[in-house]
Design a protein around this motif. Structure first.
Motif, mmCIF file in Angstrom:
data_model
loop_
_atom_site.group_PDB
_atom_site.id
_atom_site.type_symbol
_atom_site.label_atom_id
_atom_site.label_comp_id
_atom_site.label_asym_id
_atom_site.label_seq_id
_atom_site.Cartn_x
_atom_site.Cartn_y
_atom_site.Cartn_z
ATOM 1 N N ASP A 77 -12.903 1.428 -11.146
ATOM 2 C CA ASP A 77 -11.923 1.333 -12.072
ATOM 3 C C ASP A 77 -10.396 0.866 -11.496
ATOM 4 O O ASP A 77 -9.488 1.703 -11.967
ATOM 5 N N TRP A 78 -10.458 0.127 -10.709
ATOM 6 C CA TRP A 78 -9.361 -0.202 -9.726
ATOM 7 C C TRP A 78 -8.387 -1.170 -10.502
ATOM 8 O O TRP A 78 -8.926 -2.387 -10.725
ATOM 9 N N ASN A 79 -7.299 -0.852 -10.908
ATOM 10 C CA ASN A 79 -6.403 -1.615 -11.575
ATOM 11 C C ASN A 79 -4.967 -1.662 -11.112
ATOM 12 O O ASN A 79 -4.135 -1.917 -11.606
ATOM 13 N N CYS A 80 -4.795 -1.091 -9.771
ATOM 14 C CA CYS A 80 -3.483 -0.953 -8.973
ATOM 15 C C CYS A 80 -3.493 -2.169 -8.025
ATOM 16 O O CYS A 80 -3.100 -1.929 -7.005
ATOM 17 N N TYR A 81 -3.403 -3.224 -8.569
ATOM 18 C CA TYR A 81 -3.380 -4.489 -7.532
ATOM 19 C C TYR A 81 -2.054 -4.632 -7.091
ATOM 20 O O TYR A 81 -1.697 -5.187 -5.945
ATOM 21 N N LEU B 218 0.048 4.043 -2.676
ATOM 22 C CA LEU B 218 -1.029 3.260 -2.294
ATOM 23 C C LEU B 218 -0.695 2.387 -1.192
ATOM 24 O O LEU B 218 -1.436 2.021 -0.388
ATOM 25 N N ILE C 102 -13.514 -0.181 -5.487
ATOM 26 C CA ILE C 102 -12.970 0.802 -5.870
ATOM 27 C C ILE C 102 -13.220 0.883 -7.372
ATOM 28 O O ILE C 102 -12.976 0.078 -8.125
ATOM 29 N N GLU D 107 -13.842 8.559 -1.261
ATOM 30 C CA GLU D 107 -13.093 8.613 -2.338
ATOM 31 C C GLU D 107 -11.675 8.983 -1.542
ATOM 32 O O GLU D 107 -11.737 9.285 -0.258
ATOM 33 N N LYS E 189 -11.029 -3.452 0.501
ATOM 34 C CA LYS E 189 -11.123 -3.339 -1.000
ATOM 35 C C LYS E 189 -9.877 -2.852 -1.699
ATOM 36 O O LYS E 189 -9.895 -3.421 -3.039
ATOM 37 N N MET E 190 -8.749 -2.669 -1.281
ATOM 38 C CA MET E 190 -7.661 -2.110 -1.791
ATOM 39 C C MET E 190 -6.932 -3.455 -1.952
ATOM 40 O O MET E 190 -6.055 -3.610 -3.044
ATOM 41 N N VAL F 3 -14.822 5.296 -4.224
ATOM 42 C CA VAL F 3 -15.212 3.981 -3.693
ATOM 43 C C VAL F 3 -16.595 3.752 -3.663
ATOM 44 O O VAL F 3 -17.273 4.874 -3.168
ATOM 45 N N PHE G 14 -9.084 8.630 -6.479
ATOM 46 C CA PHE G 14 -9.850 7.087 -6.595
ATOM 47 C C PHE G 14 -11.389 7.232 -5.717
ATOM 48 O O PHE G 14 -11.488 7.606 -4.654
#
Length: 673
Positions: free
Chosen positions: A414-418, A424, A412, A384, A463-464, A400, A398
């Protein structure tokens, strides 16, 4: 020189560098001459592990019959064959049906021998795995010239060898000088500890000390994960630490000790042999009146008459009784059960040298296990990370997924911070650029080159993703097409490459024990320089004056913000995570226009004493939590041991809280988390 060299070569850690060079009669800038190399090779031999002579095939086969029950079966098969032959002659038959019984007994013995020989041969091959840990080539100084790819087997004591990040150490060597401010070596192949060991040049004033304490030595089979250095070869071949391990394994293989099962079977075989012999003799003797007759004269037996045919007949009956009493199926059943157990263990990568050794599991009451690499995967992974949100009193955590170095393993949650906000982006930039690690793929297994923690950070960056949606799509498509591989073993990390191309690396401030951080100076796309830093959270907080919020705004650190960051750090540490702080600095003063080694301020980068002042007034970004996760199969194994009445104990050199957290996770300890 040679006499003293032979006597003292194993105590090189207790000498100063000058004493080592004098004792080995070598200069650090020249190396050994070709003549001296040949002279020393005559004495010390080649730098390679000896191949111990294995047992010849005939001896392995013969050993399979060195068992009391097997010997009884051999005798039974022989007698059964004789009886079948005689019986066949009596009734006038000579077909195969007459010899079914002796044939079955012999077949059982042959199968038993085949399984035993096959298993021991496989174990012998497994013991050769140590040789695969040896380095194939090395960069060596000879006759004043640097030989870049000298075969490692040609090294001799006194050779000068250069090591860099990713190099596998070719021999046991004394560190003579560092080319970087720090040098770290991963020694898990010898010690089992995953954390790299910080090395130096200062002598260790002890004639006899454990391997971990020899901080000025590097050992054959280990790997350099950070820094570069010059070394003096101290021990080669079987005199290295890994050579000693092979010798101990070979000596252990020569030790013959019967397991409890074999002892009981031998005892049973001896008793059975005695009992069957007595019964058969008794049966034969009580029928003596049929083959030994006489006349009575005045109450005394006279005129003795002996019938050889009847004597033989009753001897056949006694032998038939013996054959019937021998449990021909027992060795076959035992061998089959042990072979099946061995096969199951082999599927779990457990090597069993001899079949009866499988029985040891049945007698086990306590298992003492190492943690790193045994209960855990021996692969660091980010679990995390957190950064501040829109306020100094709020933080975003977050989580991971994924426990390997495979970038496609997990993601990650529930990753929605594309698009990635400022925090970030700063987190990804530091993790990708302030990093010397790499990843390669050996078959289907992903491995790290360099520090495991840094490799885990690069996996996190993959992954980010990247903030540019078009670039992100191209990277994803190329990775799907190439399956992350450039060639047979190199892993392409597209997101990390994007960040490293975007932020050109100019200089590195190596990690040291005092400030507990590492940083790099990079040239940003805007043309300005920035300092990217990662290290111990407490140390970075002490040197940070501001924090960055999600919108990119900078806010001075107040007490409430500091307490929030420390609280989040404490929560992650209590889970057994290793925490790394991430920060940066834009106002670099005299390094704001730094470009290369010709810059006037470059001399300060050569002295670690200046690093703390350079890494001051930082902007704190967030914290990354990493750990060496438990293996997936460990939970069930612990439960199975508990049900079987086996007590499991963990022996580790890790921090107590980290060890307790792992033990709770695998349900070895119970209590509050």
């Amino acid at each position: 020189m040679e006499e003293s060299l032979g006597e003292k070569q194993f105590h090189a850690w207790s000498w100063s560098v000058e004493e080592c060079l004098k004792e080995y009669n070598v200069k650090l800038d020249k190396g050994l001459s070709t003549y001296e190399v040949e002279k020393r090779r005559e004495r010390y031999g080649w730098n390679e592990l000896q191949k111990e002579k294995g047992k010849p095939m005939w001896k392995l086969v013969f050993e399979q019959f060195d068992d009391m029950l097997v010997k009884i079966l051999l005798v039974a098969a022989f007698i059964s064959f004789i009886l079948a032959y005689l019986h066949g002659n009596e009734i006038g038959e000579s077909g195969f049906e007459v010899y079914v019984e002796p044939f079955v007994i012999v077949l059982i013995l042959v199968l038993n021998a085949i399984v035993g020989v096959w298993q021991e041969t496989n174990a012998e091959k497994a013991l050769e795995a140590l040789k695969e840990m040896q380095c194939e080539s090395a960069k060596v100084l000879r006759d004043g010239y640097l030989v870049p790819d000298l075969p490692a087997r040609e090294l001799v004591p006194g050779d000068i060898v250069e090591l860099r990040v990713g190099d596998k150490v070719p021999a046991d060597m004394r560190i003579a000088g560092l080319k970087t401010s720090t040098l770290r070596v991963e020694q898990s192949s010898l010690t089992g500890e995953a954390m790299p060991v910080l090395k130096g040049t200062n002598p260790v004033h002890m004639d006899d000390c454990e391997l971990q304490a020899k901080e000025n030595m590097v050992f054959s089979g280990t790997t350099v994960v950070n820094g570069s250095c010059l070394c003096i070869v101290a021990s080669t071949g079987m005199h290295t630490e890994i050579g000693k391990i092979q010798k101990q394994i070979h000596e252990a293989s020569l030790e013959e000790s019967d397991t409890p099962l074999k002892k009981k079977l031998d005892e049973f075989g001896n008793r059975l042999t005695t009992a069957i012999g007595l019964v058969c003799l008794t049966v034969w003797l009580i029928n003596y009146k049929y083959f030994l007759t006489w006349d009575l004269v005045d109450g005394w037996p006279t005129n003795f008459r002996f019938s050889f045919e009847k004597c033989t007949y009753y001897f056949k009956i006694a032998v038939a009784l013996a054959v019937a009493a021998i449990p021909e199926g027992l060795p076959a059943v035992i061998t089959t059960c042990l072979a099946l157990g061995t096969r199951k263990m082999a599927q779990k990568n457990a090597i069993v040298r001899k079949l009866p050794s499988v029985e040891t599991l049945g007698c086990t009451t306590v298992i003492c296990s190492d943690k790193t690499g045994t209960l855990t995967t021996n692969q660091m992974s980010v679990i995390e990370f957190f950064t501040l949100g829109g306020k100094t009193t709020s933080s975003r955590i977050f989580r991971v997924e994924g426990t390997t170095y495979d970038p496609k393993d997990g993601g990650i949650v529930d990753w929605n911070c594309y698009n990635m906000d400022a925090n970030l982006q700063a987190m990804a930039e530091v993790c990708a650029v302030c990093n010397d690690a790499g990843i390669f793929c050996n078959g289907r297994l992903f491995r790290a080159t360099g520090l495991p923690t840094e490799a885990a950070l690069k996996v996190l960056v993959e992954k980010m993703g990247v903030p540019d949606s078009k670039v992100r799509s191209k990277i994803r498509d190329s990775q799907l097409a190439a399956n992350y591989l450039i060639d047979s073993n190199t892993v392409k990390l597209g997101c990390c490459e994007w960040w490293t191309k975007r932020s050109k690396r100019l200089a590195t401030l190596e990690f040291d024990r005092i400030r507990k951080s590492m940083s790099v100076i990079v040239r940003e796309p805007t043309g300005s320089n920035r300092l990217l830093v990662k290290g111990a959270v407490e140390n970075l907080l002490e040197r940070s004056s501001h924090v960055q919020l999600a919108d990119g705004s900078l806010v001075p650190i107040d007490e409430s913000c500091r307490q929030l960051l420390l609280l989040r750090h404490l929560e992650m540490s209590s889970k057994g995570l290793r925490c790394l702080g991430v920060a940066y600095k834009d106002e670099l003063g005299e390094f704001s226009d730094y470009y290369n080694e010709s810059h006037p301020a470059h001399k300060k980068l050569l002295d670690p004493a200046y690093y703390s002042s350079i890494e001051s007034e930082l902007v704190f970004v967030g914290v990354v939590g990493l750990r060496d996760p438990p293996r997936e199969e460990v939970h069930k194994a612990i439960d199975d041991c508990r049900e079987a009445g086996i007590k499991v104990m963990v022996i580790t050199g890790d921090n107590k809280s980290t060890a307790e957290a792992i033990c709770r996770e695998i349900r070895l300890l119970f209590g509050r988390r």
